[in-house]
Design an enzyme around this catalytic site. Structure first.
Site, mmCIF file in Angstrom:
data_model
loop_
_atom_site.group_PDB
_atom_site.id
_atom_site.type_symbol
_atom_site.label_atom_id
_atom_site.label_comp_id
_atom_site.label_asym_id
_atom_site.label_seq_id
_atom_site.Cartn_x
_atom_site.Cartn_y
_atom_site.Cartn_z
ATOM 1 N N HIS A 60 0.862 -1.194 0.000
ATOM 2 C CA HIS A 60 0.000 0.000 0.000
ATOM 3 C C HIS A 60 0.893 1.238 0.000
ATOM 4 C CE1 HIS A 60 -3.660 -2.343 0.936
ATOM 5 N NE2 HIS A 60 -2.843 -3.106 1.620
ATOM 6 N N LEU A 61 0.938 1.937 -1.125
ATOM 7 C CA LEU A 61 1.832 3.092 -1.251
ATOM 8 C C LEU A 61 1.106 4.412 -0.977
ATOM 9 C CD1 LEU A 61 3.861 1.831 -4.328
ATOM 10 C CD2 LEU A 61 4.633 1.965 -1.959
ATOM 11 N N ARG A 62 -0.225 4.336 -0.734
ATOM 12 C CA ARG A 62 -1.018 5.501 -0.357
ATOM 13 C C ARG A 62 -0.949 6.598 -1.431
ATOM 14 N NH1 ARG A 62 -3.223 2.089 3.080
ATOM 15 N NH2 ARG A 62 -2.163 1.869 5.066
ATOM 16 N N ASP A 276 2.235 -6.884 2.847
ATOM 17 C CA ASP A 276 1.060 -6.083 3.196
ATOM 18 C C ASP A 276 1.536 -4.794 3.895
ATOM 19 O OD1 ASP A 276 -2.077 -6.311 5.062
ATOM 20 O OD2 ASP A 276 -1.402 -5.035 3.399
ATOM 21 N N HIS A 280 0.816 3.706 8.274
ATOM 22 C CA HIS A 280 0.000 4.739 8.933
ATOM 23 C C HIS A 280 0.948 5.480 9.858
ATOM 24 C CE1 HIS A 280 -3.858 3.022 7.643
ATOM 25 N NE2 HIS A 280 -3.428 1.847 8.018
ATOM 26 N N GLY A 291 -3.060 -1.626 10.202
ATOM 27 C CA GLY A 291 -2.056 -1.858 9.158
ATOM 28 C C GLY A 291 -0.663 -1.621 9.691
HETATM 29 N N1 LIG Z 1 -4.021 -4.752 6.486
HETATM 30 C C1 LIG Z 1 -4.514 -3.711 7.084
HETATM 31 O O1 LIG Z 1 -4.806 -3.741 8.280
HETATM 32 N N2 LIG Z 1 -4.716 -2.566 6.399
HETATM 33 C C2 LIG Z 1 -4.464 -2.366 4.968
HETATM 34 C C3 LIG Z 1 -5.619 -2.864 4.130
HETATM 35 C C4 LIG Z 1 -5.647 -4.370 4.060
HETATM 36 O O2 LIG Z 1 -4.687 -4.967 3.566
HETATM 37 O O3 LIG Z 1 -6.615 -4.951 4.536
HETATM 38 C C5 LIG Z 1 -4.295 -0.887 4.709
HETATM 39 O O4 LIG Z 1 -4.396 -0.470 3.529
HETATM 40 O O5 LIG Z 1 -4.073 -0.141 5.693
HETATM 41 ZN ZN LIG Z 2 -3.284 -4.848 2.343
HETATM 42 ZN ZN LIG Z 3 -6.260 -6.789 3.363
#
Ligand SMILES: NC(=O)N[C@@H](CC(=O)O)C(=O)O
Ligand SMILES: [Zn+2]
Ligand SMILES: [Zn+2]
Length: 408
Positions: A60-62, A276, A280, A291
Protein backbone atom coordinates in the site's frame (compact mmCIF):
# COMPACT_ATOMS: atom_id res chain seq x y z
CA UNK A 1 32.82 -9.17 -22.43
CA UNK A 2 29.73 -8.75 -20.21
CA UNK A 3 28.76 -5.38 -18.64
CA UNK A 4 28.84 -6.75 -15.10
CA UNK A 5 29.78 -10.10 -13.57
CA UNK A 6 28.99 -11.09 -9.99
CA UNK A 7 31.36 -13.69 -8.53
CA UNK A 8 30.28 -15.54 -5.41
CA UNK A 9 27.43 -17.60 -3.97
CA UNK A 10 23.95 -17.65 -5.49
CA UNK A 11 20.87 -19.92 -5.40
CA UNK A 12 20.53 -22.34 -8.30
CA UNK A 13 18.11 -25.27 -8.71
CA UNK A 14 17.38 -25.56 -5.03
CA UNK A 15 20.99 -25.24 -3.89
CA UNK A 16 23.36 -22.38 -3.13
CA UNK A 17 26.33 -22.67 -5.51
CA UNK A 18 29.64 -20.83 -6.10
CA UNK A 19 30.21 -19.27 -9.50
CA UNK A 20 29.45 -16.18 -11.57
CA UNK A 21 26.34 -14.47 -12.88
CA UNK A 22 26.78 -12.26 -15.97
CA UNK A 23 24.61 -9.21 -16.74
CA UNK A 24 24.27 -7.59 -20.15
CA UNK A 25 22.05 -4.55 -20.89
CA UNK A 26 19.96 -5.02 -17.76
CA UNK A 27 19.32 -8.75 -18.31
CA UNK A 28 20.75 -11.87 -16.67
CA UNK A 29 22.59 -13.55 -19.54
CA UNK A 30 24.69 -16.34 -18.04
CA UNK A 31 25.09 -18.44 -14.90
CA UNK A 32 28.42 -20.24 -14.67
CA UNK A 33 30.23 -22.41 -12.15
CA UNK A 34 33.49 -20.80 -13.37
CA UNK A 35 34.71 -17.22 -13.74
CA UNK A 36 33.23 -15.07 -16.49
CA UNK A 37 34.90 -11.96 -17.95
CA UNK A 38 33.19 -8.62 -17.32
CA UNK A 39 33.77 -4.86 -17.75
CA UNK A 40 32.96 -4.71 -14.07
CA UNK A 41 33.50 -7.62 -11.68
CA UNK A 42 31.75 -7.59 -8.31
CA UNK A 43 33.25 -10.18 -6.03
CA UNK A 44 30.96 -10.97 -3.11
CA UNK A 45 32.58 -10.93 0.34
CA UNK A 46 32.39 -13.53 3.11
CA UNK A 47 28.84 -14.17 4.26
CA UNK A 48 27.43 -12.43 1.18
CA UNK A 49 24.98 -14.09 -1.21
CA UNK A 50 23.42 -12.89 -4.44
CA UNK A 51 19.60 -13.30 -4.60
CA UNK A 52 16.83 -12.27 -6.97
CA UNK A 53 15.22 -8.96 -5.93
CA UNK A 54 11.91 -9.52 -4.12
CA UNK A 55 8.57 -9.20 -5.93
CA UNK A 56 6.22 -7.99 -3.18
CA UNK A 57 2.65 -8.64 -4.36
CA UNK A 58 0.92 -6.71 -1.54
CA UNK A 59 2.03 -3.11 -0.97
CA UNK A 60 0.00 0.00 0.00
CA UNK A 61 1.83 3.09 -1.25
CA UNK A 62 -1.02 5.50 -0.36
CA UNK A 63 -0.12 8.89 -2.05
CA UNK A 64 -3.07 10.92 -3.52
CA UNK A 65 -4.88 12.35 -0.45
CA UNK A 66 -2.89 10.13 1.95
CA UNK A 67 0.58 11.37 1.04
CA UNK A 68 1.29 12.06 4.71
CA UNK A 69 1.27 8.27 5.28
CA UNK A 70 3.41 7.33 2.24
CA UNK A 71 3.98 8.31 -1.36
CA UNK A 72 4.98 6.26 -4.38
CA UNK A 73 8.39 7.97 -4.05
CA UNK A 74 8.95 7.26 -0.33
CA UNK A 75 7.39 3.79 -0.46
CA UNK A 76 9.43 2.60 -3.44
CA UNK A 77 12.62 4.04 -1.91
CA UNK A 78 11.75 1.92 1.14
CA UNK A 79 11.20 -1.04 -1.19
CA UNK A 80 14.63 -0.91 -2.85
CA UNK A 81 16.18 -0.22 0.55
CA UNK A 82 14.65 -3.51 1.69
CA UNK A 83 15.73 -5.47 -1.41
CA UNK A 84 12.31 -5.35 -3.11
CA UNK A 85 12.60 -4.60 -6.83
CA UNK A 86 8.94 -5.02 -7.90
CA UNK A 87 5.84 -3.91 -5.95
CA UNK A 88 2.13 -4.62 -6.55
CA UNK A 89 0.33 -1.33 -5.84
CA UNK A 90 -2.87 -1.82 -3.83
CA UNK A 91 -5.86 0.29 -5.05
CA UNK A 92 -7.58 1.07 -1.70
CA UNK A 93 -6.16 4.57 -1.91
CA UNK A 94 -8.03 7.81 -1.25
CA UNK A 95 -9.62 8.29 -3.74
CA UNK A 96 -9.73 4.55 -4.56
CA UNK A 97 -8.56 3.27 -7.95
CA UNK A 98 -12.05 2.20 -9.11
CA UNK A 99 -12.54 4.13 -12.36
CA UNK A 100 -10.61 4.75 -15.55
CA UNK A 101 -9.62 8.36 -14.76
CA UNK A 102 -8.16 7.51 -11.34
CA UNK A 103 -6.38 4.48 -12.83
CA UNK A 104 -4.71 6.78 -15.40
CA UNK A 105 -3.75 9.27 -12.68
CA UNK A 106 -2.29 6.41 -10.64
CA UNK A 107 -0.18 5.27 -13.59
CA UNK A 108 1.22 8.78 -13.99
CA UNK A 109 2.45 9.15 -10.39
CA UNK A 110 4.52 5.99 -10.83
CA UNK A 111 6.94 8.09 -12.88
CA UNK A 112 8.43 8.76 -9.44
CA UNK A 113 8.79 5.05 -8.68
CA UNK A 114 12.19 3.68 -7.63
CA UNK A 115 11.00 0.09 -8.13
CA UNK A 116 9.24 -1.73 -10.94
CA UNK A 117 5.51 -1.98 -10.35
CA UNK A 118 2.21 -3.71 -11.13
CA UNK A 119 -0.93 -1.52 -11.07
CA UNK A 120 -4.05 -2.72 -9.25
CA UNK A 121 -7.73 -1.85 -9.68
CA UNK A 122 -10.38 -2.08 -6.94
CA UNK A 123 -13.46 -4.15 -7.80
CA UNK A 124 -16.67 -3.49 -5.83
CA UNK A 125 -19.76 -3.47 -8.08
CA UNK A 126 -17.96 -1.40 -10.74
CA UNK A 127 -17.64 -4.11 -13.38
CA UNK A 128 -18.04 -1.83 -16.41
CA UNK A 129 -15.21 0.41 -15.16
CA UNK A 130 -13.05 -2.67 -14.48
CA UNK A 131 -13.52 -3.87 -18.04
CA UNK A 132 -12.53 -0.43 -19.37
CA UNK A 133 -8.99 -0.56 -17.91
CA UNK A 134 -6.14 -3.01 -18.40
CA UNK A 135 -4.86 -3.32 -14.85
CA UNK A 136 -2.11 -5.77 -13.96
CA UNK A 137 -4.29 -7.24 -11.20
CA UNK A 138 -7.64 -6.62 -9.49
CA UNK A 139 -8.48 -6.38 -5.74
CA UNK A 140 -11.69 -7.24 -3.91
CA UNK A 141 -12.48 -6.97 -0.20
CA UNK A 142 -15.05 -9.45 1.20
CA UNK A 143 -15.21 -7.25 4.33
CA UNK A 144 -14.16 -3.70 5.12
CA UNK A 145 -10.56 -2.86 5.86
CA UNK A 146 -8.72 0.48 5.48
CA UNK A 147 -10.80 2.64 3.15
CA UNK A 148 -14.02 0.83 4.07
CA UNK A 149 -14.88 -0.37 0.56
CA UNK A 150 -15.98 -3.99 0.13
CA UNK A 151 -17.98 -6.18 -2.25
CA UNK A 152 -21.76 -6.34 -1.82
CA UNK A 153 -21.62 -9.32 -4.18
CA UNK A 154 -18.17 -10.96 -4.10
CA UNK A 155 -19.08 -13.64 -6.68
CA UNK A 156 -20.18 -10.98 -9.17
CA UNK A 157 -16.93 -9.08 -8.65
CA UNK A 158 -14.86 -12.27 -8.94
CA UNK A 159 -16.76 -13.32 -12.12
CA UNK A 160 -16.16 -9.86 -13.56
CA UNK A 161 -12.41 -9.63 -12.86
CA UNK A 162 -10.62 -9.25 -16.25
CA UNK A 163 -7.35 -10.52 -14.67
CA UNK A 164 -6.02 -12.18 -11.49
CA UNK A 165 -8.08 -11.22 -8.43
CA UNK A 166 -6.45 -10.62 -5.03
CA UNK A 167 -8.96 -10.96 -2.22
CA UNK A 168 -9.07 -9.70 1.35
CA UNK A 169 -10.87 -12.66 2.97
CA UNK A 170 -12.76 -11.47 6.05
CA UNK A 171 -16.55 -12.02 6.07
CA UNK A 172 -18.46 -8.70 6.27
CA UNK A 173 -21.47 -10.09 8.16
CA UNK A 174 -19.21 -11.62 10.84
CA UNK A 175 -17.12 -8.45 11.25
CA UNK A 176 -20.31 -6.73 12.46
CA UNK A 177 -20.98 -9.50 15.00
CA UNK A 178 -17.33 -9.96 16.03
CA UNK A 179 -15.50 -6.62 15.58
CA UNK A 180 -12.36 -8.18 17.10
CA UNK A 181 -12.30 -10.30 13.92
CA UNK A 182 -11.53 -13.72 15.51
CA UNK A 183 -10.27 -16.54 13.22
CA UNK A 184 -13.83 -17.58 12.22
CA UNK A 185 -14.21 -14.25 10.36
CA UNK A 186 -11.33 -15.22 8.05
CA UNK A 187 -12.14 -18.95 7.84
CA UNK A 188 -15.76 -18.39 6.71
CA UNK A 189 -14.56 -15.87 4.12
CA UNK A 190 -11.89 -18.25 2.81
CA UNK A 191 -14.47 -21.05 2.53
CA UNK A 192 -16.82 -18.73 0.59
CA UNK A 193 -13.98 -17.60 -1.69
CA UNK A 194 -12.98 -21.23 -2.37
CA UNK A 195 -16.62 -22.23 -3.07
CA UNK A 196 -16.76 -19.38 -5.60
CA UNK A 197 -13.39 -20.42 -7.05
CA UNK A 198 -14.68 -24.00 -7.52
CA UNK A 199 -17.49 -22.62 -9.70
CA UNK A 200 -15.79 -19.69 -11.43
CA UNK A 201 -12.33 -21.30 -11.91
CA UNK A 202 -10.51 -17.98 -12.52
CA UNK A 203 -7.16 -16.96 -11.03
CA UNK A 204 -7.63 -16.04 -7.36
CA UNK A 205 -4.97 -14.97 -4.85
CA UNK A 206 -5.95 -14.99 -1.18
CA UNK A 207 -4.20 -12.18 0.73
CA UNK A 208 -2.60 -12.34 4.18
CA UNK A 209 -3.75 -15.83 5.27
CA UNK A 210 -3.35 -15.73 9.07
CA UNK A 211 -5.25 -18.72 10.57
CA UNK A 212 -4.47 -22.44 10.79
CA UNK A 213 -8.06 -23.31 9.77
CA UNK A 214 -7.92 -20.97 6.79
CA UNK A 215 -4.62 -22.43 5.59
CA UNK A 216 -5.95 -25.99 6.10
CA UNK A 217 -9.03 -25.17 4.00
CA UNK A 218 -6.94 -23.84 1.09
CA UNK A 219 -4.53 -26.81 1.16
CA UNK A 220 -7.43 -29.29 1.39
CA UNK A 221 -9.15 -27.89 -1.75
CA UNK A 222 -5.80 -27.67 -3.59
CA UNK A 223 -7.10 -25.64 -6.57
CA UNK A 224 -4.21 -24.95 -8.98
CA UNK A 225 -5.78 -21.58 -9.98
CA UNK A 226 -5.88 -20.39 -6.37
CA UNK A 227 -2.68 -19.02 -4.80
CA UNK A 228 -2.20 -17.27 -1.46
CA UNK A 229 0.27 -15.34 0.63
CA UNK A 230 1.41 -15.11 4.25
CA UNK A 231 2.83 -11.91 5.74
CA UNK A 232 5.89 -11.46 8.00
CA UNK A 233 3.75 -10.03 10.82
CA UNK A 234 1.64 -13.20 10.96
CA UNK A 235 4.88 -15.25 10.97
CA UNK A 236 6.85 -13.26 13.56
CA UNK A 237 4.22 -11.61 15.82
CA UNK A 238 1.16 -12.77 17.80
CA UNK A 239 -1.85 -11.32 19.61
CA UNK A 240 0.31 -11.14 22.76
CA UNK A 241 2.49 -8.54 20.99
CA UNK A 242 -0.66 -6.59 20.08
CA UNK A 243 -1.84 -6.68 23.70
CA UNK A 244 1.45 -5.04 24.66
CA UNK A 245 1.53 -2.59 21.72
CA UNK A 246 -1.78 -1.25 20.29
CA UNK A 247 0.11 0.03 17.24
CA UNK A 248 0.11 -3.64 16.12
CA UNK A 249 -3.57 -3.41 15.16
CA UNK A 250 -3.89 -4.95 11.70
CA UNK A 251 -6.55 -6.69 9.57
CA UNK A 252 -6.64 -9.65 9.72
CA UNK A 253 -5.47 -9.38 13.32
CA UNK A 254 -2.34 -10.95 14.80
CA UNK A 255 -3.25 -14.48 15.90
CA UNK A 256 -2.49 -16.83 18.80
CA UNK A 257 0.81 -18.70 19.03
CA UNK A 258 -0.91 -21.89 17.76
CA UNK A 259 -1.92 -20.22 14.48
CA UNK A 260 1.53 -18.73 14.06
CA UNK A 261 3.19 -22.06 14.73
CA UNK A 262 0.86 -23.79 12.22
CA UNK A 263 1.96 -21.33 9.50
CA UNK A 264 5.60 -22.23 10.20
CA UNK A 265 4.82 -25.98 10.32
CA UNK A 266 3.38 -25.61 6.79
CA UNK A 267 5.80 -22.98 5.49
CA UNK A 268 6.81 -25.38 2.67
CA UNK A 269 3.24 -25.21 1.34
CA UNK A 270 3.12 -21.40 1.39
CA UNK A 271 3.72 -20.22 -2.21
CA UNK A 272 4.17 -16.49 -1.55
CA UNK A 273 5.36 -14.25 1.26
CA UNK A 274 4.22 -10.62 0.86
CA UNK A 275 4.56 -7.66 3.20
CA UNK A 276 1.06 -6.08 3.20
CA UNK A 277 3.08 -2.90 3.81
CA UNK A 278 0.26 -0.71 5.15
CA UNK A 279 1.86 2.50 6.47
CA UNK A 280 0.00 4.74 8.93
CA UNK A 281 1.61 7.56 10.91
CA UNK A 282 1.84 7.26 14.72
CA UNK A 283 -1.01 9.81 14.95
CA UNK A 284 -3.18 7.68 12.65
CA UNK A 285 -2.30 4.61 14.72
CA UNK A 286 -3.32 6.51 17.90
CA UNK A 287 -6.63 7.01 16.06
CA UNK A 288 -7.05 3.24 15.56
CA UNK A 289 -5.85 2.79 11.95
CA UNK A 290 -5.20 -0.84 11.03
CA UNK A 291 -2.06 -1.86 9.16
CA UNK A 292 1.72 -2.27 9.64
CA UNK A 293 4.75 -1.03 7.66
CA UNK A 294 6.95 -3.89 6.48
CA UNK A 295 9.01 -3.18 3.33
CA UNK A 296 12.32 -2.49 5.07
CA UNK A 297 12.20 -5.44 7.47
CA UNK A 298 10.60 -8.34 5.59
CA UNK A 299 13.67 -9.81 3.85
CA UNK A 300 15.93 -9.25 6.88
CA UNK A 301 13.38 -11.06 9.08
CA UNK A 302 13.45 -13.98 6.62
CA UNK A 303 17.29 -13.98 6.46
CA UNK A 304 17.38 -14.00 10.27
CA UNK A 305 14.96 -16.97 10.18
CA UNK A 306 17.31 -18.73 7.69
CA UNK A 307 20.16 -18.20 10.18
CA UNK A 308 17.94 -19.79 12.84
CA UNK A 309 17.24 -22.80 10.59
CA UNK A 310 13.48 -22.04 10.26
CA UNK A 311 13.64 -22.08 6.44
CA UNK A 312 16.25 -22.29 3.71
CA UNK A 313 17.59 -19.56 1.44
CA UNK A 314 15.98 -21.44 -1.44
CA UNK A 315 12.59 -21.27 0.33
CA UNK A 316 13.04 -17.47 0.58
CA UNK A 317 13.92 -17.19 -3.13
CA UNK A 318 10.88 -19.26 -4.19
CA UNK A 319 8.36 -17.42 -1.99
CA UNK A 320 9.59 -13.88 -2.58
CA UNK A 321 10.65 -13.97 -6.24
CA UNK A 322 10.27 -17.15 -8.32
CA UNK A 323 6.66 -18.01 -7.39
CA UNK A 324 5.35 -14.41 -7.64
CA UNK A 325 6.94 -14.06 -11.12
CA UNK A 326 5.39 -17.36 -12.27
CA UNK A 327 1.98 -17.03 -10.53
CA UNK A 328 1.39 -13.53 -11.90
CA UNK A 329 2.86 -14.23 -15.35
CA UNK A 330 5.47 -11.47 -15.19
CA UNK A 331 7.11 -12.02 -18.58
CA UNK A 332 10.49 -10.39 -17.81
CA UNK A 333 10.84 -11.39 -14.14
CA UNK A 334 12.41 -14.51 -12.62
CA UNK A 335 15.95 -15.56 -11.76
CA UNK A 336 17.01 -17.13 -15.04
CA UNK A 337 18.86 -16.30 -18.28
CA UNK A 338 17.06 -13.65 -20.32
CA UNK A 339 15.17 -12.20 -17.36
CA UNK A 340 15.58 -8.70 -15.86
CA UNK A 341 18.72 -8.38 -13.74
CA UNK A 342 16.79 -7.46 -10.58
CA UNK A 343 19.44 -8.60 -8.12
CA UNK A 344 20.22 -8.03 -4.45
CA UNK A 345 23.38 -8.74 -2.47
CA UNK A 346 22.62 -9.80 1.10
CA UNK A 347 25.07 -10.23 3.98
CA UNK A 348 23.80 -13.26 5.89
CA UNK A 349 26.19 -12.57 8.76
CA UNK A 350 25.54 -8.83 9.21
CA UNK A 351 23.89 -8.14 12.59
CA UNK A 352 21.90 -4.92 12.94
CA UNK A 353 19.19 -3.34 15.10
CA UNK A 354 15.89 -2.19 13.59
CA UNK A 355 15.47 1.60 13.93
CA UNK A 356 12.55 3.27 12.12
CA UNK A 357 14.63 6.47 12.00
CA UNK A 358 16.93 4.73 9.51
CA UNK A 359 14.02 3.92 7.16
CA UNK A 360 12.70 5.64 4.04
CA UNK A 361 9.03 4.83 4.70
CA UNK A 362 7.01 7.80 6.00
CA UNK A 363 5.32 5.51 8.56
CA UNK A 364 7.84 6.77 11.17
CA UNK A 365 7.66 3.61 13.29
CA UNK A 366 8.30 -0.14 12.94
CA UNK A 367 6.61 -3.19 14.53
CA UNK A 368 10.17 -4.57 14.96
CA UNK A 369 11.78 -1.47 16.55
CA UNK A 370 14.81 -2.56 18.58
CA UNK A 371 14.90 -6.11 17.18
CA UNK A 372 18.45 -7.39 16.54
CA UNK A 373 18.46 -9.20 13.20
CA UNK A 374 21.20 -11.31 11.60
CA UNK A 375 21.01 -10.77 7.85
CA UNK A 376 20.76 -7.56 5.84
CA UNK A 377 20.24 -6.40 2.25
CA UNK A 378 23.33 -4.37 1.35
CA UNK A 379 22.96 -3.77 -2.42
CA UNK A 380 19.98 -3.63 -4.78
CA UNK A 381 20.25 -3.69 -8.59
CA UNK A 382 17.21 -2.88 -10.75
CA UNK A 383 17.54 -4.21 -14.30
CA UNK A 384 21.31 -4.25 -13.94
CA UNK A 385 21.71 -0.76 -12.40
CA UNK A 386 22.85 -0.27 -8.80
CA UNK A 387 19.99 1.60 -7.05
CA UNK A 388 20.86 1.06 -3.37
CA UNK A 389 24.10 0.39 -1.51
CA UNK A 390 24.68 0.32 2.26
CA UNK A 391 21.35 2.08 3.03
CA UNK A 392 21.97 4.82 0.44
CA UNK A 393 19.55 5.22 -2.52
CA UNK A 394 21.54 5.77 -5.70
CA UNK A 395 20.33 7.65 -8.79
CA UNK A 396 16.91 8.81 -9.89
CA UNK A 397 13.61 6.89 -10.00
CA UNK A 398 13.93 4.21 -12.73
CA UNK A 399 10.84 2.09 -12.05
CA UNK A 400 8.98 0.56 -15.02
CA UNK A 401 5.58 -1.10 -15.22
CA UNK A 402 5.75 -4.90 -15.36
CA UNK A 403 5.08 -6.70 -18.64
CA UNK A 404 2.57 -9.57 -18.46
CA UNK A 405 2.64 -12.78 -20.50
CA UNK A 406 0.11 -12.42 -23.37
CA UNK A 407 -3.44 -12.67 -22.16
CA UNK A 408 -2.47 -12.94 -18.49
N1 LIG B 1 -4.02 -4.75 6.49
C1 LIG B 1 -4.51 -3.71 7.08
O1 LIG B 1 -4.81 -3.74 8.28
N2 LIG B 1 -4.72 -2.57 6.40
C2 LIG B 1 -4.46 -2.37 4.97
C3 LIG B 1 -5.62 -2.86 4.13
C4 LIG B 1 -5.65 -4.37 4.06
O2 LIG B 1 -4.69 -4.97 3.57
O3 LIG B 1 -6.62 -4.95 4.54
C5 LIG B 1 -4.29 -0.89 4.71
O4 LIG B 1 -4.40 -0.47 3.53
O5 LIG B 1 -4.07 -0.14 5.69
ZN1 LIG C 1 -3.28 -4.85 2.34
ZN1 LIG D 1 -6.26 -6.79 3.36
Amino acid sequence: MFDLVFVGKFPYNGQVVEGSVAIEEGKIVRFSKGELKGEKILRLGRGQVLLPGMIDVHVHLRDFEESHKETVKSGTMAAIHGGITTVFDMPNTRPPVMDERTFRLRGRIFRRSYADYALGFLLAGNCEEAKAVKADFYKAFMGASTGGIFSEDFEADYSCAPGPLHVHAEEASLIIRFPERPPIVEVVAIRKALDAAERIKKRLHICHVSTAEGLKEILKRGFSWVSFEVTPHHLFLTRRDYERNPFLKVYPPLRDEKDRRFLWEHIKDVPVIASDHAPHTPEDKEGGAAGLPGLETELALLLDAVNRGLLTLWDVVEKTALNPARLFCLKTKGFSEGKDADIIVVDLKREWVVRADDFYTKAGWSPYEGWRLKGKVIMTFLRGELVMEEDEIIGRPRGERVAKENGA
